[in-house]
Design a protein around this motif. Structure first.
Motif, PDB file in Angstrom:
ATOM      1  N   ASP A 111       0.816  -1.210   0.000  1.00 50.36           N
ATOM      2  CA  ASP A 111       0.000   0.000   0.000  1.00 50.36           C
ATOM      3  C   ASP A 111       0.855   1.268   0.000  1.00 50.36           C
ATOM      4  O   ASP A 111       2.048   1.243   0.300  1.00 50.36           O
ATOM      5  CB  ASP A 111      -0.910   0.018   1.236  1.00 50.36           C
ATOM      6  N   ALA A 138      -5.293   1.645   0.471  1.00 55.32           N
ATOM      7  CA  ALA A 138      -5.168   0.208   0.185  1.00 55.32           C
ATOM      8  C   ALA A 138      -5.105  -0.047  -1.320  1.00 55.32           C
ATOM      9  O   ALA A 138      -6.076  -0.500  -1.943  1.00 55.32           O
ATOM     10  CB  ALA A 138      -6.333  -0.549   0.814  1.00 55.32           C
ATOM     11  N   ASN A 141      -1.400  -5.167  -3.843  1.00 56.86           N
ATOM     12  CA  ASN A 141      -1.910  -6.422  -4.391  1.00 56.86           C
ATOM     13  C   ASN A 141      -2.494  -7.307  -3.287  1.00 56.86           C
ATOM     14  O   ASN A 141      -2.195  -7.133  -2.106  1.00 56.86           O
ATOM     15  CB  ASN A 141      -0.788  -7.183  -5.104  1.00 56.86           C
ATOM     16  N   GLU A 142      -3.315  -8.251  -3.678  1.00 57.23           N
ATOM     17  CA  GLU A 142      -3.933  -9.154  -2.717  1.00 57.23           C
ATOM     18  C   GLU A 142      -2.858  -9.903  -1.924  1.00 57.23           C
ATOM     19  O   GLU A 142      -1.893 -10.421  -2.487  1.00 57.23           O
ATOM     20  CB  GLU A 142      -4.834 -10.158  -3.448  1.00 57.23           C
ATOM     21  N   THR A 145      -1.861  -6.079   1.151  1.00 55.81           N
ATOM     22  CA  THR A 145      -2.602  -4.839   1.361  1.00 55.81           C
ATOM     23  C   THR A 145      -3.416  -4.911   2.645  1.00 55.81           C
ATOM     24  O   THR A 145      -3.755  -6.008   3.116  1.00 55.81           O
ATOM     25  CB  THR A 145      -3.549  -4.559   0.174  1.00 55.81           C
ATOM     26  N   GLU A 147      -6.374  -3.981   2.713  1.00 57.70           N
ATOM     27  CA  GLU A 147      -7.698  -4.216   2.143  1.00 57.70           C
ATOM     28  C   GLU A 147      -8.624  -3.006   2.254  1.00 57.70           C
ATOM     29  O   GLU A 147      -9.341  -2.690   1.313  1.00 57.70           O
ATOM     30  CB  GLU A 147      -8.353  -5.452   2.767  1.00 57.70           C
ATOM     31  N   ASP A 148      -8.631  -2.336   3.404  1.00 58.25           N
ATOM     32  CA  ASP A 148      -9.427  -1.122   3.565  1.00 58.25           C
ATOM     33  C   ASP A 148      -8.502   0.024   3.959  1.00 58.25           C
ATOM     34  O   ASP A 148      -7.510  -0.182   4.671  1.00 58.25           O
ATOM     35  CB  ASP A 148     -10.505  -1.298   4.647  1.00 58.25           C
ATOM     36  N   GLN A 176     -10.316   2.076  10.641  1.00 55.66           N
ATOM     37  CA  GLN A 176     -10.326   1.300   9.407  1.00 55.66           C
ATOM     38  C   GLN A 176     -11.675   0.613   9.270  1.00 55.66           C
ATOM     39  O   GLN A 176     -12.058  -0.183  10.127  1.00 55.66           O
ATOM     40  CB  GLN A 176      -9.202   0.255   9.401  1.00 55.66           C
ATOM     41  N   ASP A 177     -12.401   0.951   8.214  1.00 58.97           N
ATOM     42  CA  ASP A 177     -13.722   0.376   7.964  1.00 58.97           C
ATOM     43  C   ASP A 177     -14.629   0.517   9.186  1.00 58.97           C
ATOM     44  O   ASP A 177     -15.380  -0.397   9.538  1.00 58.97           O
ATOM     45  CB  ASP A 177     -13.578  -1.095   7.568  1.00 58.97           C
TER      46      ASP A 177
END
Length: 255
Positions: A111, A138, A141-142, A145, A147-148, A176-177
């Motif tokens: 990230d 974010a 890549n998978e 990361t 993700e959020d 985060q989220d």
């Protein structure tokens, strides 16, 4: 999220424009950040060479061992004598997992982050303070990361006890989220000999609906000159059943 952004803008805008920056210092190494501000017209480049983590966990009675390497990077430039812009990237990363005789390798990009750090004038020769508002985007890549996106605001307070020892603490609040977390990082730095110094820090982290997390790390810093620094550090997680270790080498330049 809007509340955090509004609070950050109000806090930064309310700071005294006459605040004087602390003596410049690199933010590497360690989990927190320092109180120093990059001078206007200069660029600080702080590069991991690389950072590494080793995790050992038990899954269905068998051990899974994971090694991760990544070349994290941070760029800092002065906007005013008391404020700087930070651009970060977790960099290219590689991970290898061994489980039940099988080995799996993965690689990807991490990230990116952007932040504003502001020095606060405390009218004290020994005490310095800074505030950092940061967003981790974010974009990685998978598997590499968060993700959020993560939005955070942190404070760093540093006390120069004498010419040999300084202490400090970083407090960081992040969301985060919709879930909040707090991280506290008390640190002690000490001069060893000549241009060689060391540091030790304790990391406490608590996220919503998660168990407490603790960690301890120490490292060495060698200042080649006023503009170049080398560092090395090791750390261990002290919470949970998994075994987790961290290590890192880095170099920092001030242009």
């Amino acid at each position: 999220m809007a509340i955090l952004k509004t609070a950050t803008l109000v806090l930064v805008s309310s700071l005294s424009v006459s605040a004087m920056a602390a003596e410049f210092s690199f933010d590497r190494p360690g989990e927190g950040f320092g109180t120093g501000i990059t001078p206007v017209g200069h660029l600080a480049w702080e590069q991991g060479l690389p950072s590494a983590t080793y995790t050992e966990t038990t899954i269905d009675g068998a051990k899974a061992k994971t090694v991760t390497l990544n070349g994290d990077m941070l760029l800092r430039t002065g906007l005013t004598p008391s404020m700087e812009l930070q651009l970060g990237w977790q960099g290219p990363a590689w991970t290898q997992t061994k489980y039940k005789g099988d080995k799996e390798d993965n690689s990807g990009l991490g990230d990116v982050s952007i932040g504003i750090k502001k020095a606060i004038d405390l009218n004290d020769d020994k005490l310095s303070m800074a505030i950092l508002a940061q967003a981790v985007i974010a974009t990685g890549n998978e598997g590499f990361t968060a993700e959020d996106d993560i939005y955070s605001i942190g404070t760093a307070l540093d006390y120069k006890y004498n010419d040999l020892v300084n202490t400090g603490i970083v407090m960081n609040y992040a969301v985060q989220d919709g879930d909040w977390s707090v991280t506290a990082i008390p640190t002690v730095g000490y001069k060893i000999a000549g241009n060689l110094s060391g540091f030790s820090e304790f990391v406490y982290h608590k996220a919503e609906s998660q168990d407490y997390e603790y960690g301890l790390s120490s490292g060495l810093i060698y200042a080649l000159n006023d503009r170049t620094q080398f560092d090395g550090s090791i750390g261990v997680d002290l919470s949970g059943e998994d075994r987790s270790y961290k290590a890192g080498f880095g170099v920092s330049f001030l242009f």
